[in-house]
Scaffold this active site. Structure first.
Site, PDB file in Angstrom:
ATOM      1  N   THR A 195      16.176  20.204  50.334  1.00  0.00           N
ATOM      2  CA  THR A 195      15.225  19.476  49.506  1.00  0.00           C
ATOM      3  C   THR A 195      14.634  18.341  50.290  1.00  0.00           C
ATOM      4  O   THR A 195      15.187  17.277  50.353  1.00  0.00           O
ATOM      5  CB  THR A 195      15.890  18.888  48.281  1.00  0.00           C
ATOM      6  OG1 THR A 195      16.461  19.955  47.584  1.00  0.00           O
ATOM      7  CG2 THR A 195      14.885  18.209  47.389  1.00  0.00           C
ATOM      8  N   ASN A 228      22.792   9.707  41.161  1.00  0.00           N
ATOM      9  CA  ASN A 228      22.139  10.832  40.518  1.00  0.00           C
ATOM     10  C   ASN A 228      22.316  10.844  39.010  1.00  0.00           C
ATOM     11  O   ASN A 228      21.502  11.442  38.297  1.00  0.00           O
ATOM     12  CB  ASN A 228      22.652  12.142  41.147  1.00  0.00           C
ATOM     13  CG  ASN A 228      22.028  12.363  42.511  1.00  0.00           C
ATOM     14  OD1 ASN A 228      20.900  12.816  42.602  1.00  0.00           O
ATOM     15  ND2 ASN A 228      22.733  12.004  43.563  1.00  0.00           N
TER      16      ASN A 228
END
Length: 400
Positions: free
Chosen positions: A188, A395
């Protein structure tokens, strides 16, 4: 990263603030990379079937012989945004094309950030105008562009190589962003690789896929493949030299590979909340694919990653992960070394000083795991990070 990283000949760059992340934030969030002449361009993209509008737009435009620019915004992935997202991605390229007096199809686009939110297109278009007006070939401008690509990254990521081809100096320079949602195929991240070597679009694709294979496709932070992963190679030929002999092609490929690997390792070193940078060497397999499957399985095991975080030399987690990677093997085919300490050999545990190994893990940011098999001569090098409480906190709070 080094302020002295230079752009290849014929390229300019800029990074500006236009309020994508937050209208009140001073953080840079829009980058442009521009060539003063048409480029041979290629791209490699996420294999996630849920992918961002910029991925769809750029993918349909590549490979290409007439690319002039790449525009990137951070703070908003423009993913899962339907037809409006596609229209917005195309509008970004049209705004750049207007400023360069070129077709919109000759501009590539990428976005990174939160999924499922529409772009503040008016602010982005205004930012594109500012970016084009201040773009420069200076190292500071390249660093600004690398900074504007960042989301949760803590540092901009730049790398470069120079080589001589028939008495002419040519350059391969890359910038990337990435810190989490990192997995192979692709990791990513966003990356722009720029070179002033003259190549065709098909040759650019060959160089790019060769570079990605042992770099961005050999890193993992959390095994989560994102919607936005894109790596671009733009080659404008401004150095006036085209590699024709085999050794010249190999030199260019090596430069691309080394820049890509530098950037890939920089992503792992900057992994969200990470305390350890882990290099994993798996050797002695029948094929590279088998070695890759074993390395990826070990690298993405939460139990392996948490053991490293806790400086726990729990080698059983590593060898058991190898056992469920889907590669036919026997326990006696495996031997394991960690930070130079032999822990397991030919299927049998070895006596070792657990306190000394633990101290080595605790006191060194870099961890080296070597897993040797007896099945063949193929191997792979893979990079990952540990899994920390900080990663979970970052996160858990990403959108709230």
């Amino acid at each position: 990263m080094d302020q002295a990283v230079l752009l290849p000949a014929g390229f300019t760059a800029a990074g500006v603030t236009c309020g994508v992340k937050d209208p009140q934030s001073p953080k840079k969030d829009l980058a442009v990379f521009v060539s003063d002449r048409p480029c041979a361009a290629a791209g490699v993209f996420t294999t996630n079937l849920v992918c961002g509008a910029p991925v769809k737009v750029s993918r349909e435009r590549l490979p290409r012989a007439t690319t002039r620019a790449l525009v990137i915004n951070s703070g908003n992935a423009n993913a899962c945004t339907g037809e409006q997202g596609l229209a917005d991605a195309r509008a970004m390229t049209a705004a750049v094309a207007h400023g360069l007096s070129c077709p919109a199809e000759d501009v590539l686009v990428a976005s990174t950030g939160v999924i499922g939110r529409f772009l503040p297109l008016d602010r982005i278009v205004a930012g594109i105008g500012r970016a084009l007006s201040v773009r420069s070939s200076e190292p500071a401008a390249l660093r600004d562009a690398a900074t504007a690509m960042m989301t949760t990254d803590t540092v901009p990521k730049l790398a470069s190589r120079e080589l001589a081809l028939r008495g002419t100096t040519v350059r391969v320079t890359g910038v990337c962003k990435g810190a989490a949602m990192i997995a192979p195929n692709m990791a990513t991240m966003l990356c722009a690789l720029l070179t002033d070597v003259a190549v065709s679009p098909s040759q650019a694709f060959e160089l790019l896929t060769g570079g990605v294979r042992d770099s961005f496709n050999c890193i993992s932070v959390d095994g989560h493949e994102s919607t936005s992963d894109s790596v671009f190679l733009l080659a404008n030929g401004a150095a006036g030299v085209e590699p024709t002999r085999a050794e010249e092609w190999q030199a260019v490929q090596t430069a691309v590979n080394e820049v890509a690997q530098d950037l890939a390792m920089a992503i792992i070193r900057d992994a969200e909340g990470a305390h350890h940078f882990v290099q994993l060497d798996v050797t002695g397999c029948r094929t590279r694919d088998e070695a890759f499957r074993i390395a990826k399985t070990i690298a993405e095991s939460p139990l392996v990653k948490t053991a490293i975080c806790g400086a726990d030399p729990n080698w059983g987690r590593v060898v058991s992960a190898a056992g469920y990677a889907g590669v036919p093997l026997r326990e006696e085919d495996l031997s394991l070394t960690m930070n130079g300490f032999p822990l397991y050999a030919a299927g049998r545990p070895l006596a070792f000083d657990a306190a000394a190994v633990s101290h080595s893990l605790r006191e060194n940011r870099d961890v080296h795991i070597e897993l040797r098999l007896t099945l063949g001569s193929a191997g792979v090098r893979f990079w990952t990070s540990d899994l920390t409480k900080e990663y979970v906190e970052l996160n858990a709070d990403y959108t709230t």
